[in-house]
Structures are given as structure tokens and as C-alpha cells.
Scaffold this motif. Sequence first.
Motif, PDB file in Angstrom:
ATOM      1  N   UNK A 200     -63.630  67.155  35.691  1.00 52.73           N
ATOM      2  CA  UNK A 200     -64.040  67.124  37.089  1.00 52.73           C
ATOM      3  C   UNK A 200     -65.479  67.600  37.267  1.00 52.73           C
ATOM      4  N   UNK A 201     -66.324  67.290  36.315  1.00 51.80           N
ATOM      5  CA  UNK A 201     -67.723  67.680  36.413  1.00 51.80           C
ATOM      6  C   UNK A 201     -68.374  67.036  37.635  1.00 51.80           C
ATOM      7  N   UNK A 202     -67.998  65.797  37.970  1.00 47.86           N
ATOM      8  CA  UNK A 202     -68.549  65.123  39.148  1.00 47.86           C
ATOM      9  C   UNK A 202     -68.269  65.915  40.418  1.00 47.86           C
TER      10      UNK A 202
ATOM     11  N   UNK B   4     -70.927  67.706  42.840  1.00 43.83           N
ATOM     12  CA  UNK B   4     -70.966  67.395  44.264  1.00 43.83           C
ATOM     13  C   UNK B   4     -70.946  68.675  45.094  1.00 43.83           C
ATOM     14  N   UNK B   5     -70.024  69.583  44.776  1.00 40.31           N
ATOM     15  CA  UNK B   5     -69.907  70.826  45.531  1.00 40.31           C
ATOM     16  C   UNK B   5     -71.179  71.653  45.389  1.00 40.31           C
ATOM     17  N   UNK B   6     -71.732  71.737  44.189  1.00 36.55           N
ATOM     18  CA  UNK B   6     -72.980  72.476  43.974  1.00 36.55           C
ATOM     19  C   UNK B   6     -74.138  71.855  44.764  1.00 36.55           C
ATOM     20  N   UNK B   7     -74.225  70.530  44.726  1.00 34.10           N
ATOM     21  CA  UNK B   7     -75.344  69.838  45.362  1.00 34.10           C
ATOM     22  C   UNK B   7     -75.231  69.692  46.871  1.00 34.10           C
ATOM     23  N   UNK B   8     -74.017  69.498  47.373  1.00 34.30           N
ATOM     24  CA  UNK B   8     -73.853  69.196  48.798  1.00 34.30           C
ATOM     25  C   UNK B   8     -73.074  70.255  49.571  1.00 34.30           C
TER      26      UNK B   8
ATOM     27  N   UNK C  12     -69.468  61.655  50.130  1.00 41.97           N
ATOM     28  CA  UNK C  12     -69.835  62.612  51.168  1.00 41.97           C
ATOM     29  C   UNK C  12     -69.339  62.178  52.546  1.00 41.97           C
ATOM     30  N   UNK C  13     -69.414  60.910  52.844  1.00 37.45           N
ATOM     31  CA  UNK C  13     -68.915  60.422  54.136  1.00 37.45           C
ATOM     32  C   UNK C  13     -67.413  60.683  54.248  1.00 37.45           C
TER      33      UNK C  13
END
Length: 164
Positions: free
Chosen positions: A1-3, A7-11, A54-55
Motif C-alpha cells: 500500500x505504498x501508493x 497519497x496520505x503524505x502528499x495530500x 483525491x476527488x
Amino acid sequence: MADFDDFVQGRGSALLRFAFVLSGDAHLAEDLVQEVLARLHRRWDRITAMDHGEAYVRTAIVRQFLSWRRRRAYRETVLAEMPEPAGLDEPQQSVVARDQMWRMLRGLPRAQRAVLVLRFYCDLPDDEIATLLGCRQSTVRSQAARALTRMRALMTEEGVHGNG
């Protein structure tokens, strides 16, 4: 689940800001984002396969915010009256005006508040707001009109001067 972690880190911060603007409460915003991300974690691969990660998360945050269970658990109370802005310097007036705007926004029904946040904070058109909220564009427009009418009335009642 690196993606998902990426995502959580970036957004994550942007999602928290979005939830905060929607709810007007930092703790509720954290709860909303945490709960939605926890639910979506297991099916993240399917969500990102649609190429609208994200949407999808924002939609889930809005729906969670509007849910009946949250409505019942969420209580807002006014603790103090706002001081009059007269005699304040410009930065202080800005803070007071922003606080008054938050209070008025929090006084709106959840659906109307969601429409205003999605329209003015997220800069979304009515068709996208309707899709996010699961309603028709005409409902979005009527909710926005009612919300803005109520905000204008509150501004008049409180003696707040604005541009609209």
C-alpha cells in the motif's frame, strides 16, 4: 500500500484543510479525514484504478460530514459574544471579520454549508457539486441561493459590511 501512504503524505494536509473549511472545527476535520481514509484504505487499489483518487476521497469526506450519524453527534455552542470591530487596526478587523464569517457559515444547515464550501473554497462548478452531493444542479443552485440569502441577513443583523 505504498501508493496509499504516498497519497496520505502528499495530500493529507490539503484534505484536512478541506475538511476544516467544511466543518469549521479542527477536531471534527481530523475525525472526518481519519475515518474516511481508514474506510478507503482497503480498497485503495480500486479507487486509484479509476484515476480520481483525491476527488473520490473529497466526496467521501463531504458525504461523511453530511451523514445523519455525524449530525447527531456534532454539537456547536457559542461561548462568547464577538467584540465590536470599531477602533481596531486593519489586521485586527480582518481577524474579527473572518471570525464573524466562520460563525455565520457554521450557522447554516450542513447541506448549504457544503454547497458554499465546494463552490467558493474548492471553486467547483454546480454540475460537479451536484455529482459530489448526489443531487441535481437545480438543488445546488437553490441551496446556494438560500445560504447566501441567510448569510446576507446575518451580516445585516450583525452590522457586518461585505461585498455581496
